[in-house]
Design a protein around this motif. Structure first.
Motif, mmCIF file in Angstrom:
data_model
loop_
_atom_site.group_PDB
_atom_site.id
_atom_site.type_symbol
_atom_site.label_atom_id
_atom_site.label_comp_id
_atom_site.label_asym_id
_atom_site.label_seq_id
_atom_site.Cartn_x
_atom_site.Cartn_y
_atom_site.Cartn_z
ATOM 1 N N TYR A 79 0.817 -1.210 0.000
ATOM 2 C CA TYR A 79 0.000 0.000 0.000
ATOM 3 C C TYR A 79 0.852 1.262 0.000
ATOM 4 O O TYR A 79 2.004 1.274 0.431
ATOM 5 N N THR A 80 0.269 2.326 -0.520
ATOM 6 C CA THR A 80 0.838 3.667 -0.404
ATOM 7 C C THR A 80 -0.250 4.594 0.104
ATOM 8 O O THR A 80 -1.449 4.365 -0.126
ATOM 9 N N ASN A 81 0.153 5.647 0.797
ATOM 10 C CA ASN A 81 -0.831 6.639 1.236
ATOM 11 C C ASN A 81 -1.515 7.297 0.049
ATOM 12 O O ASN A 81 -2.719 7.557 0.074
ATOM 13 N N ALA A 82 -0.761 7.564 -1.011
ATOM 14 C CA ALA A 82 -1.355 8.167 -2.208
ATOM 15 C C ALA A 82 -2.393 7.246 -2.821
ATOM 16 O O ALA A 82 -3.451 7.692 -3.282
ATOM 17 N N GLY A 83 -2.095 5.942 -2.856
ATOM 18 C CA GLY A 83 -3.062 4.986 -3.380
ATOM 19 C C GLY A 83 -4.326 4.945 -2.552
ATOM 20 O O GLY A 83 -5.441 4.845 -3.095
ATOM 21 N N ASP A 84 -4.182 5.023 -1.224
ATOM 22 C CA ASP A 84 -5.360 5.057 -0.362
ATOM 23 C C ASP A 84 -6.226 6.283 -0.662
ATOM 24 O O ASP A 84 -7.459 6.193 -0.708
ATOM 25 N N VAL A 85 -5.599 7.450 -0.849
ATOM 26 C CA VAL A 85 -6.369 8.663 -1.126
ATOM 27 C C VAL A 85 -7.041 8.572 -2.489
ATOM 28 O O VAL A 85 -8.217 8.949 -2.647
ATOM 29 N N ALA A 86 -6.322 8.064 -3.485
ATOM 30 C CA ALA A 86 -6.923 7.911 -4.813
ATOM 31 C C ALA A 86 -8.105 6.954 -4.773
ATOM 32 O O ALA A 86 -9.146 7.196 -5.419
ATOM 33 N N ALA A 87 -7.974 5.868 -4.018
ATOM 34 C CA ALA A 87 -9.083 4.923 -3.897
ATOM 35 C C ALA A 87 -10.282 5.558 -3.202
ATOM 36 O O ALA A 87 -11.438 5.281 -3.555
ATOM 37 N N LEU A 88 -10.027 6.425 -2.217
ATOM 38 C CA LEU A 88 -11.126 7.122 -1.556
ATOM 39 C C LEU A 88 -11.847 8.046 -2.531
ATOM 40 O O LEU A 88 -13.088 8.116 -2.529
ATOM 41 N N LEU A 89 -11.093 8.737 -3.385
ATOM 42 C CA LEU A 89 -11.741 9.576 -4.396
ATOM 43 C C LEU A 89 -12.626 8.737 -5.309
ATOM 44 O O LEU A 89 -13.738 9.143 -5.673
ATOM 45 N N ASP A 90 -12.142 7.561 -5.704
ATOM 46 C CA ASP A 90 -12.964 6.668 -6.519
ATOM 47 C C ASP A 90 -14.233 6.259 -5.773
ATOM 48 O O ASP A 90 -15.338 6.241 -6.345
ATOM 49 N N GLU A 91 -14.068 5.912 -4.504
ATOM 50 C CA GLU A 91 -15.213 5.489 -3.698
ATOM 51 C C GLU A 91 -16.273 6.579 -3.643
ATOM 52 O O GLU A 91 -17.480 6.295 -3.655
ATOM 53 N N LEU A 92 -15.853 7.841 -3.618
ATOM 54 C CA LEU A 92 -16.767 8.968 -3.502
ATOM 55 C C LEU A 92 -17.198 9.525 -4.853
ATOM 56 O O LEU A 92 -17.970 10.481 -4.906
ATOM 57 N N GLY A 93 -16.694 8.951 -5.932
ATOM 58 C CA GLY A 93 -17.056 9.424 -7.266
ATOM 59 C C GLY A 93 -16.475 10.772 -7.605
ATOM 60 O O GLY A 93 -17.071 11.538 -8.381
ATOM 61 N N ILE A 94 -15.304 11.082 -7.069
ATOM 62 C CA ILE A 94 -14.650 12.371 -7.303
ATOM 63 C C ILE A 94 -13.541 12.188 -8.323
ATOM 64 O O ILE A 94 -12.613 11.413 -8.116
ATOM 65 N N GLU A 95 -13.623 12.930 -9.429
ATOM 66 C CA GLU A 95 -12.637 12.800 -10.496
ATOM 67 C C GLU A 95 -11.319 13.461 -10.127
ATOM 68 O O GLU A 95 -10.244 12.902 -10.320
ATOM 69 N N ASP A 96 -11.396 14.701 -9.624
ATOM 70 C CA ASP A 96 -10.175 15.395 -9.203
ATOM 71 C C ASP A 96 -10.515 16.352 -8.072
ATOM 72 O O ASP A 96 -11.688 16.631 -7.809
ATOM 73 N N ALA A 97 -9.477 16.831 -7.399
ATOM 74 C CA ALA A 97 -9.700 17.671 -6.225
ATOM 75 C C ALA A 97 -8.535 18.620 -6.034
ATOM 76 O O ALA A 97 -7.407 18.346 -6.455
#
Length: 284
Positions: A79-97
């Motif tokens: 795991y990476t912290n960046a991967g965790d954050v990217a996966a959370l964006l996917d979970e929430l349906g957020i394309e970019d932030a």
């Protein structure tokens, strides 16, 4: 929760981080990444104002607050912290932030911008940690003191050391108490995971390293540093501002390492001004 196989293939051994998400789903997203001495509660004072204009997401990174750390998170693993954050964006349906990162959270924001650049629209880095800056006598002394206290089982002493080191002169007693609670929680989670790993003969849990490409960051980047911060962290902020193309850098004369806790009103105004992209009000 069960993570879909497609996400595992894309991001590695990730989890959906414990998080808060507020504001209208159609609003531009802002992700708030906490410091390594805190958790998502450090943003409490700024979220209510931000959520009127943005969809605000604030996770607890793995090993902080309510997000666990386990034997499955062995050092050098998947795991990476960046991967965790990217996966959370996917979970929430957020394309970019727009990603706002404080200290260690600033480093994670830079990892995200390097590893998943399409997910980052803008960076705001508050006293960020960063690669490529040598340790100093002050940082070495802090690390040695913290290691000694934790080795002796003096968690409360280590908590006090962190509060004294990382809060600037404007922090009041309530702020010191709040930071102590967050740092104590991080020690509880991480030390318990380390002890379980040791008992099982496994490496200590931790993320896989992400090599950050500062010159490769291509989004608007605003860097803030505190005049009362440790010399290493002031150097990190200056290094990031010098290496990221077009980055702006503001030094807050009153601030230590955690300005959002020290003067939340000032940082709330700064974030609203920067994130609304009003060039006339980028001063603190």
């Amino acid at each position: 929760m069960v993570v879909p196989a497609a996400l595992r293939a894309l991001y590695g051994d990730l989890m959906i981080l414990v998080h808060d998400a507020v504001g209208a789903a159609e609003s531009p997203a802002v992700v708030l990444l906490h410091a390594g001495v805190a958790d998502r509660r450090m943003w409490d004072a700024v979220v209510p104002s931000l959520q009127h204009r943005f969809r605000v997401v604030r996770p607890d990174l793995r090993g902080y607050g309510e997000s666990p750390l386990s034997l499955d998170d062995a050092d050098g693993g998947g795991y990476t912290n960046a991967g965790d954050v990217a996966a959370l964006l996917d979970e929430l349906g957020i394309e970019d932030a727009a990603v706002v990162g404080a200290s260690f959270g600033g480093q994670v924001a830079l990892e995200l911008a390097t590893a998943h650049p399409a997910r980052v629209r803008e960076l705001v880095l508050l006293c960020p940690a960063a690669p490529g800056v040598p340790d100093t006598a002050a940082s070495d002394a802090f690390d040695a003191a913290e290691h000694r206290l934790l080795s002796d089982g003096d968690v409360e002493g280590a908590v006090r050391l962190n509060v004294d080191t990382w809060l600037g002169p404007d922090a009041d007693e309530d702020t010191r108490t709040a930071l102590a609670a967050m740092q104590r929680r991080a020690f509880e989670v991480q030390l318990a995971a380390d002890a379980a790993a040791s008992a099982a003969g496994e490496p200590e849990p931790g993320p896989r390293e992400v090599e950050i490409d500062l010159p490769g960051v291509k989004v608007p980047t605003y860097v803030v540093s505190g005049a009362h911060d440790m010399d290493l962290l002031r150097a990190c902020a200056a290094h990031v501002a010098a290496q990221v193309p077009g980055a702006e850098h503001t030094v807050l004369g009153w601030a230590g390492h955690l300005p959002v806790l020290e003067r939340p009103d000032a940082v709330r105004a700064l974030l609203l001004d920067v994130l609304r992209d009003d060039p006339t009000v980028h001063a603190p």
